[in-house]
Structure formats: structure tokens, C-alpha cells
Design an enzyme around this catalytic site. Structure first.
Site, PDB file in Angstrom:
ATOM      1  N   CYS A  70       0.819  -1.230   0.000  1.00  0.00           N
ATOM      2  CA  CYS A  70       0.000   0.000   0.000  1.00  0.00           C
ATOM      3  C   CYS A  70       0.844   1.267   0.000  1.00  0.00           C
ATOM      4  CB  CYS A  70      -0.954   0.000   1.194  1.00  0.00           C
ATOM      5  SG  CYS A  70      -2.083  -1.393   1.137  1.00  0.00           S
ATOM      6  N   HIS A  77      -3.631   6.973   1.587  1.00  0.00           N
ATOM      7  CA  HIS A  77      -3.956   5.645   1.056  1.00  0.00           C
ATOM      8  C   HIS A  77      -5.328   5.217   1.558  1.00  0.00           C
ATOM      9  CE1 HIS A  77      -4.060   1.519   0.121  1.00  0.00           C
ATOM     10  NE2 HIS A  77      -3.962   1.143   1.389  1.00  0.00           N
ATOM     11  N   ASN A  79     -10.054  -0.966  -1.198  1.00  0.00           N
ATOM     12  CA  ASN A  79      -8.611  -0.757  -1.058  1.00  0.00           C
ATOM     13  C   ASN A  79      -7.915  -1.294  -2.308  1.00  0.00           C
ATOM     14  OD1 ASN A  79      -5.916  -0.775  -0.399  1.00  0.00           O
ATOM     15  ND2 ASN A  79      -6.188  -1.688   1.630  1.00  0.00           N
TER      16      ASN A  79
HETATM   17  N1  COA Z   1     -18.904  -9.157   7.628  1.00  0.00           N
HETATM   18  C1  COA Z   1     -19.538  -9.319   8.796  1.00  0.00           C
HETATM   19  N2  COA Z   1     -18.910  -9.566   9.958  1.00  0.00           N
HETATM   20  C2  COA Z   1     -17.563  -9.653   9.914  1.00  0.00           C
HETATM   21  C3  COA Z   1     -16.838  -9.487   8.732  1.00  0.00           C
HETATM   22  C4  COA Z   1     -17.565  -9.252   7.553  1.00  0.00           C
HETATM   23  N3  COA Z   1     -16.958  -9.061   6.366  1.00  0.00           N
HETATM   24  N4  COA Z   1     -15.531  -9.631   9.004  1.00  0.00           N
HETATM   25  C5  COA Z   1     -15.425  -9.850  10.324  1.00  0.00           C
HETATM   26  N5  COA Z   1     -16.657  -9.867  10.874  1.00  0.00           N
HETATM   27  C6  COA Z   1     -17.018 -10.079  12.285  1.00  0.00           C
HETATM   28  C7  COA Z   1     -15.911 -10.722  13.077  1.00  0.00           C
HETATM   29  O1  COA Z   1     -15.973 -12.139  12.925  1.00  0.00           O
HETATM   30  C8  COA Z   1     -16.239 -10.278  14.486  1.00  0.00           C
HETATM   31  O2  COA Z   1     -17.269 -11.080  14.986  1.00  0.00           O
HETATM   32  P1  COA Z   1     -17.238 -11.570  16.539  1.00  0.00           P
HETATM   33  O3  COA Z   1     -17.264 -10.295  17.331  1.00  0.00           O
HETATM   34  O4  COA Z   1     -18.440 -12.400  16.619  1.00  0.00           O
HETATM   35  O5  COA Z   1     -15.935 -12.310  16.655  1.00  0.00           O
HETATM   36  C9  COA Z   1     -16.810  -8.874  14.279  1.00  0.00           C
HETATM   37  O6  COA Z   1     -17.217  -8.806  12.906  1.00  0.00           O
HETATM   38  C10 COA Z   1     -15.836  -7.778  14.589  1.00  0.00           C
HETATM   39  O7  COA Z   1     -14.637  -8.062  13.914  1.00  0.00           O
HETATM   40  P2  COA Z   1     -13.356  -7.234  14.150  1.00  0.00           P
HETATM   41  O8  COA Z   1     -12.209  -7.889  13.456  1.00  0.00           O
HETATM   42  O9  COA Z   1     -13.218  -6.922  15.608  1.00  0.00           O
HETATM   43  O10 COA Z   1     -13.739  -5.892  13.395  1.00  0.00           O
HETATM   44  P3  COA Z   1     -12.965  -4.536  13.382  1.00  0.00           P
HETATM   45  O11 COA Z   1     -13.809  -3.495  13.989  1.00  0.00           O
HETATM   46  O12 COA Z   1     -11.557  -4.685  13.855  1.00  0.00           O
HETATM   47  O13 COA Z   1     -12.916  -4.230  11.843  1.00  0.00           O
HETATM   48  C11 COA Z   1     -11.461  -4.359   9.945  1.00  0.00           C
HETATM   49  C12 COA Z   1     -12.280  -5.136  10.966  1.00  0.00           C
HETATM   50  C13 COA Z   1     -10.719  -5.337   9.071  1.00  0.00           C
HETATM   51  C14 COA Z   1     -12.405  -3.523   9.080  1.00  0.00           C
HETATM   52  C15 COA Z   1     -10.479  -3.423  10.683  1.00  0.00           C
HETATM   53  O14 COA Z   1      -9.772  -4.167  11.641  1.00  0.00           O
HETATM   54  C16 COA Z   1      -9.510  -2.743   9.770  1.00  0.00           C
HETATM   55  O15 COA Z   1      -9.899  -1.902   8.992  1.00  0.00           O
HETATM   56  N6  COA Z   1      -8.214  -3.051   9.875  1.00  0.00           N
HETATM   57  C17 COA Z   1      -7.216  -2.447   9.065  1.00  0.00           C
HETATM   58  C18 COA Z   1      -7.350  -2.956   7.675  1.00  0.00           C
HETATM   59  C19 COA Z   1      -6.384  -2.332   6.757  1.00  0.00           C
HETATM   60  O16 COA Z   1      -6.221  -1.153   6.773  1.00  0.00           O
HETATM   61  N7  COA Z   1      -5.748  -3.162   5.922  1.00  0.00           N
HETATM   62  C20 COA Z   1      -4.902  -2.740   4.910  1.00  0.00           C
HETATM   63  C21 COA Z   1      -3.759  -1.948   5.405  1.00  0.00           C
HETATM   64  S1  COA Z   1      -3.022  -1.155   4.092  1.00  0.00           S
END
Ligand code: COA
Length: 328
Positions: A113, A255, A285
Site C-alpha cells: 500500500c 492511502h 482498497n
Molecule cells: N462481515 C460481517 N462480519 C464480519 C466481517 C464481515 N466481512 N468480518 C469480520 N466480521 C465479524 C468478526 O468475525 C467479528 O465477529 P465476533 O465479534 O463475533 O468475533 C466482528 O465482525 C468484529 O470483527 P473485528 O475484526 O473486531 O472488526 P474490526 O472493527 O476490527 O474491523 C477491519 C475489521 C478489518 C475492518 C479493521 O480491523 C480494519 O480496517 N483493519 C485495518 C485494515 C487495513 O487497513 N488493511 C490494509 C492496510 S493497508
């Protein structure tokens, strides 16, 4: 010493729109969850057989046209991608051939990224030293082919999209614009927090079928926490280097990983979201392509004008991060 000026911007996204609703074909998910957690409404997927170099070619053509340059005027191609057409060689040489060029050097970089910001920095150095005068920098990705369509792949699978962006960077003298500074960082201690581990030199090819394969792994919470901190630091170092106040900058292009990361940075600097150009709702993304896609759309929409102060910042797998300050 010449400055490095962006003289043409281009972008290309495949026509196929994949909405959050359509992702429910593979995943137990919802539009509400995806939009609330990331700001994404839809993304683009390339039709197969897909070629990252080909997406880059369309973006490059647009950028070259905008700069009024023909391919044979390019001195160097820099191709940033985490999803090359082949394991090796990189997509840069494929793009070079597609552009009808014979021996123009092509350099692939693997900064995920942050690839566009790293590429900009490399281009800046070559131009300042007088080695090259015209550089084509492309960020292009096809990620729909490595997304894990199994139920457990949903956290990563909903975030990524395909697309390409390109800029032509030229030596310019006495124009009072161009790239002012770039600031690069990486921290390999976190390499395994966001990765696609195979194909790899650590795995013998004949063991691939039964192994983990090409599925991405992401520790979402850890990545998020670092992204907010590092992106903020990267913006700060660029501001400090230029002696700019946060509100003096006309446009920030960060980004596009998650709109909540951009919101956190905006809040930290007490800036309104209008100062940040975003397209994540449309494309998800797109990794190395996200910043040049934003630049192309921002220019098209009149949000970027000659003389504007601009800060770019990125964070991604590696971890790698960085920023650039420029006068448009
Ligand atoms: N749809 C529905 N539910 C989902 C899901 C989806 N696509 N993906 C995960 N979940 C669920 C999880 O299983 C979890 O359920 P649980 O509480 O029963 O275990 C719940 O949603 C919360 O998941 P969590 O991982 O805590 O969510 P979050 O608030 O951390 O958000 C991301 C997840 C990935 C959106 C977030 O962590 C993020 O944006 N991270 C950075 C990503 C990024 O920038 N990546 C590239 C870097 S360049």
C-alpha cells in the site's frame, strides 16, 4: 538541480462493479457491516484472465496523454504492485513491452500500500540527480484473484479491489512546484501481520496443493492501530519538514485502506474531512493504485489545481509507510 513535477495523471478501473450485496454470495456479511467498518460500498473486479500490467497500461496511456508525452520519451518505468502478473519477472517489463518499448528500464517495487509513495521518492531522486528526465510511475493491482472466497476469508475479502493509477513525473526547472520532500519508513517486525505467504521460496512447489496456499492473512486490529499512528506521524513529518500548518495544506490524499483511518488522522489534526480526497466507497482498497487513482479523480473534479499544497501518505503491509509533500 531540477525538481520532479507530476505532469500527467491517469487511472483505470475494470468495468465490473461488485457491490457489498453481491459479496453475500460468498460471505456471511452485510452492506451495513462493511460500510460502517470501512466506508466501502462497492469495488471493481477485473475479468479473468486478468493482467495487472494491462490495467497499468490503460492508466499509463491516460497519464502519458495528459502529459503530452509518447511512450518513447519515457526514461524509466517504476511499477508498484503486490499482485504482479507473474511470480517473476515483475509487471514492469510486461508494461514496457505493451507500450511498444525496446530497452527502457523497468523497475518493480514491492511496498504494497506504500508502493506509490516509495515510487515517488525513487523517481524524485533520479530526477534531482539528473539521471532521468521523464519517469512513468504506475500503481496497479488485481486482488480479486487472491481473495479467499471461503467463509473465513470475509474480513479481508470485503476490503480489496482491482484498479490502476499512473503518473508521469518530469524534470522541471524554475516552475516553483514539484515534489518537495518524501519520507519513508518500514518495520519488518510486523511483516507477518498482513501478508500472502505463498507462493514462496520457503515452500517447495510440489507441497502447494495441501498447504495454506495463496490466502491472505491480516491481523485487522493490529494493522488498524499501527495504520492510524503511522499515517499521522507520516503526515506530521511532512508538515514539519515544510514548515506548513495542517490547515495550510489544500489537499491530503491518504492511502485508501479504511475511511476510519482517514477520519482518525483528520481528527488528530483538527481538519475537516473535506480536506481529504477519498474514493474508497467506490473502489475499496486498491493498494498501490489507491493514491494515483485519487489524484486522477481529484484533478478531474477540480479539487487539485496548479500551485496547491498537497500531502500524500500511505501505510501498508511490511509494515511500510511514508509521505510526500508537493506543490501541484
Ligand atoms: N462481515 C460481517 N462480519 C464480519 C466481517 C464481515 N466481512 N468480518 C469480520 N466480521 C465479524 C468478526 O468475525 C467479528 O465477529 P465476533 O465479534 O463475533 O468475533 C466482528 O465482525 C468484529 O470483527 P473485528 O475484526 O473486531 O472488526 P474490526 O472493527 O476490527 O474491523 C477491519 C475489521 C478489518 C475492518 C479493521 O480491523 C480494519 O480496517 N483493519 C485495518 C485494515 C487495513 O487497513 N488493511 C490494509 C492496510 S493497508
Amino acid at each position: 538541480m531540477p525538481s520532479a513535477c507530476i505532469t500527467g495523471v491517469g487511472m483505470y478501473v475494470p468495468p465490473r462493479v461488485v457491490t457489498n450485496e453481491e459479496l453475500r454470495t460468498w460471505y456471511d456479511t452485510s452492506d451495513e457491516w462493511i460500510y460502517a467498518r470501512s466506508g466501502i460500498k462497492e469495488r471493481r473486479w477485473a475479468e479473468e484472465p486478468a493482467s495487472t500490467a494491462e490495467l497499468g497500461y490503460y492508466a499509463a496511456k491516460e497519464a502519458l496523454q495528459a502529459a503530452g508525452k509518447s511512450p518513447n520519451e519515457i526514461d524509466l518505468i517504476i511499477f508498484a504492485t503486490l499482485s504482479p502478473d507473474l511470480y517473476f519477472p515483475g509487471s514492469g517489463v510486461l508494461l514496457q513491452h505493451r507500450l511498444g518499448l525496446e530497452t527502457t528500464p523497468a523497475l518493480d517495487i514491492r511496498q504494497q500500500c506504500s508502493g506509490f509513495v516509495y515510487g515517488l521518492s525513487i523517481a524524485d531522486q533520479y530526477i534531482r540527480t539528473g539521471t532521468y528526465r521523464t519517469i512513468l510511475l504506475v500503481g496497479a493491482e488485481i486482488q480479486s484473484t487472491w481473495i479467499d472466497y471461503n467463509p473465513e476469508g470475509r474480513t479481508v475479502g470485503v476490503l480489496f479491489g482491482d484498479g490502476a493509477g499512473a503518473v508521469v513525473i518530469e524534470a522541471c526547472e524554475g516552475e516553483n512546484r514539484g515534489i518537495l520532500s518524501t519520507h519513508l519508513y518500514s518495520q519488518g517486525a510486523y511483516a507477518m501481520e498482513l501478508c500472502v505467504a505463498e507462493p514462496s521460496s520457503a515452500t517447495r512447489a510440489h507441497t502447494l496443493p495441501g498447504s495454506y496456499g495463496m490466502r491472505p492473512y491480516m491481523n485487522g486490529k493490529e494493522v488498524f492501530r499501527h495504520a492510524v499512528q503511522r499515517m499521522g506521524e507520516a503526515v506530521q513529518v511532512a508538515l514539519t519538514h515544510q514548515g506548513w500548518r495542517p490547515d495550510e495544506v489544500d489537499l491530503y490524499v491518504l492511502h485508501q485502506a479504511n475511511i476510519r483511518i482517514v477520519q482518525a488522522v483528520a481528527e488528530f489534526f483538527s481538519l475537516p474531512m473535506e480536506r481529504f480526497f477519498n474514493s474508497i466507497h467506490k473502489y475499496g482498497n486498491t493498494t498501490a493504485a489507491s493514491i494515483p487513482i485519487c489524484l486522477a479523480e481529484a484533478e478531474r473534479e477540480g479539487r487539485l489545481r496548479r500551485g496547491d499544497k498537497v500531502i500524500l501518505a500511505a501505510f501498508g503491509s511490511g509494515f511500510t509507510w511514508g509521505s510526500a509533500a508537493l506543490i501541484w
